[in-house]
Design an enzyme around this catalytic site. Structure first.
Site, short mmCIF file in Angstrom:
data_model
loop_
_atom_site.label_atom_id
_atom_site.label_comp_id
_atom_site.label_asym_id
_atom_site.label_seq_id
_atom_site.Cartn_x
_atom_site.Cartn_y
_atom_site.Cartn_z
N GLU A 4 9.30 -3.96 10.49
CA GLU A 4 9.61 -2.75 10.13
C GLU A 4 10.18 -1.84 10.97
OE1 GLU A 4 7.23 -1.01 7.27
OE2 GLU A 4 7.97 0.88 6.78
N ASP A 42 -0.98 -6.12 -0.27
CA ASP A 42 -1.37 -5.59 1.05
C ASP A 42 -3.02 -5.22 1.38
OD1 ASP A 42 0.64 -4.89 2.87
OD2 ASP A 42 1.19 -3.21 1.95
N ASP A 51 0.83 -1.18 -0.24
CA ASP A 51 0.06 -0.19 -0.07
C ASP A 51 1.03 1.21 0.05
OD1 ASP A 51 0.78 -0.18 2.63
OD2 ASP A 51 -1.30 -0.25 3.48
O1 KIV Z 1 3.61 -1.13 1.70
C1 KIV Z 1 4.70 -1.58 1.60
O2 KIV Z 1 5.53 -1.21 0.65
C2 KIV Z 1 5.15 -2.23 2.52
C3 KIV Z 1 6.94 -2.80 2.64
C4 KIV Z 1 7.66 -1.78 2.38
C5 KIV Z 1 6.79 -3.65 3.71
O3 KIV Z 1 4.43 -2.67 3.66
#
Ligand code: KIV
Length: 269
Positions: free
Chosen positions: A185, A86, A47
């Site tokens: 993260e 996501d 996302d």
């Molecule tokens: O939204 C995203 O790109 C992420 C990653 C960087 C882990 O959640």
């Protein structure tokens, strides 16, 4: 020769065998196919698309429609890697039923291989329901961008012992709920090491140091295409923003001075 498609079982096996797991993000067909050809194990339709592609301030506006649109496009380019989407903000927090429904839409319409949800114990019920329905789930702990309004900043998380212990418990509850992996993260490297050792499922780090079972970055960050800001944990493998601006400037100059197109670039008969 066509190489074998990577499954969730392969990703779990990589931890057992001590093989590092490689992951990057993609939001469209072109990047999906380039990353797949480069041999990445996991490709995530993050996302982060909201910030990198749509120019939004946070990931919160990313919608189910966006997730479906971008996942479908990436799917067309990804033949081998495990494709994860996501789940957008508020697509899984409202109720476990809604979480299963929304995850199902991503599997049915975009043919993703797994979904990723942010959060710990509070969403373990939703994860259990999604997994029970036959859909693999990846967790996400630490700096979870969908909670930015609660955190108030993008600073490192879990530096204090209490938050670190909570994160460890959250990771264990995601594993118990049936998650096959968890993204960590922006947390201290030693905490990521502890969590990685405590779990049988792989940890995928982003700004979480070298002890995780795998690593992920936003592709546009590591290629230097998105150069508005650069977090400390991003290593730049190219400086494409510079290259693209220069190439486009040269193209415009050559149109203006009449050197493009040349006669060999024209149809003369
Ligand atoms: O939204 C995203 O790109 C992420 C990653 C960087 C882990 O959640």
């Amino acid at each position: 020769m066509k190489s074998k498609k990577i499954t969730v079982t392969d990703i779990l096996g990589m931890k057992k065998e001590g093989k590092k797991i490689t992951a990057l993000t993609a939001y469209d067909y072109l990047f999906g196919s380039l990353l797949d050809e480069a041999g990445l194990d996991i490709i995530l339709v993050g996302d982060s698309c909201a910030m990198v592609v749509q120019g939004r301030e946070t990931t919160l506006p990313f919608s189910m429609e966006d997730a479906i649109y971008h996942s479908k496009a990436v799917r067309r380019g990804v033949k081998r890697a495990l494709l994860i989407a996501d789940m957008p903000f508020l697509s899984y927090q409202v109720s476990d039923d809604k979480a299963v429904e929304h995850a199902g839409v991503l599997f049915k319409t975009a043919d993703v291989d797994a979904v990723k949800l942010e959060g710990g114990q509070a969403i373990a019920g939703a994860i259990k329901r999604i997994v029970t329905a036959g859909m693999p789930v990846m967790g996400h702990l630490g700096l979870t961008p969908q909670s930015i309004k609660t955190f108030g900043s993008y600073d490192t998380r879990a530096k204090e012992p209490q938050e670190a212990e909570q994160l460890l418990q959250d990771a264990l509850s995601l594993q118990d709920a049936g998650a096959f992996a968890v993204v960590l993260e922006k947390i201290p490297a030693e905490l990521a090491k502890k969590v990685t050792r405590a779990l049988t499922i792989p940890t995928i780090g982003i700004g979480a140091g070298p002890f995780c079972d795998g690593q992920i970055l936003v592709t546009q960050d590591m290629l230097g295409i998105f150069d508005k800001f650069r977090p400390k944990f991003v290593r730049r493998y190219a400086d494409l923003a510079h290259e693209i601006r220069n190439a486009c400037q040269k193209y415009a100059d050559e149109i203006r001075n009449g050197t493009f197109p040349s006669s060999t670039e024209s149809f003369n008969d």
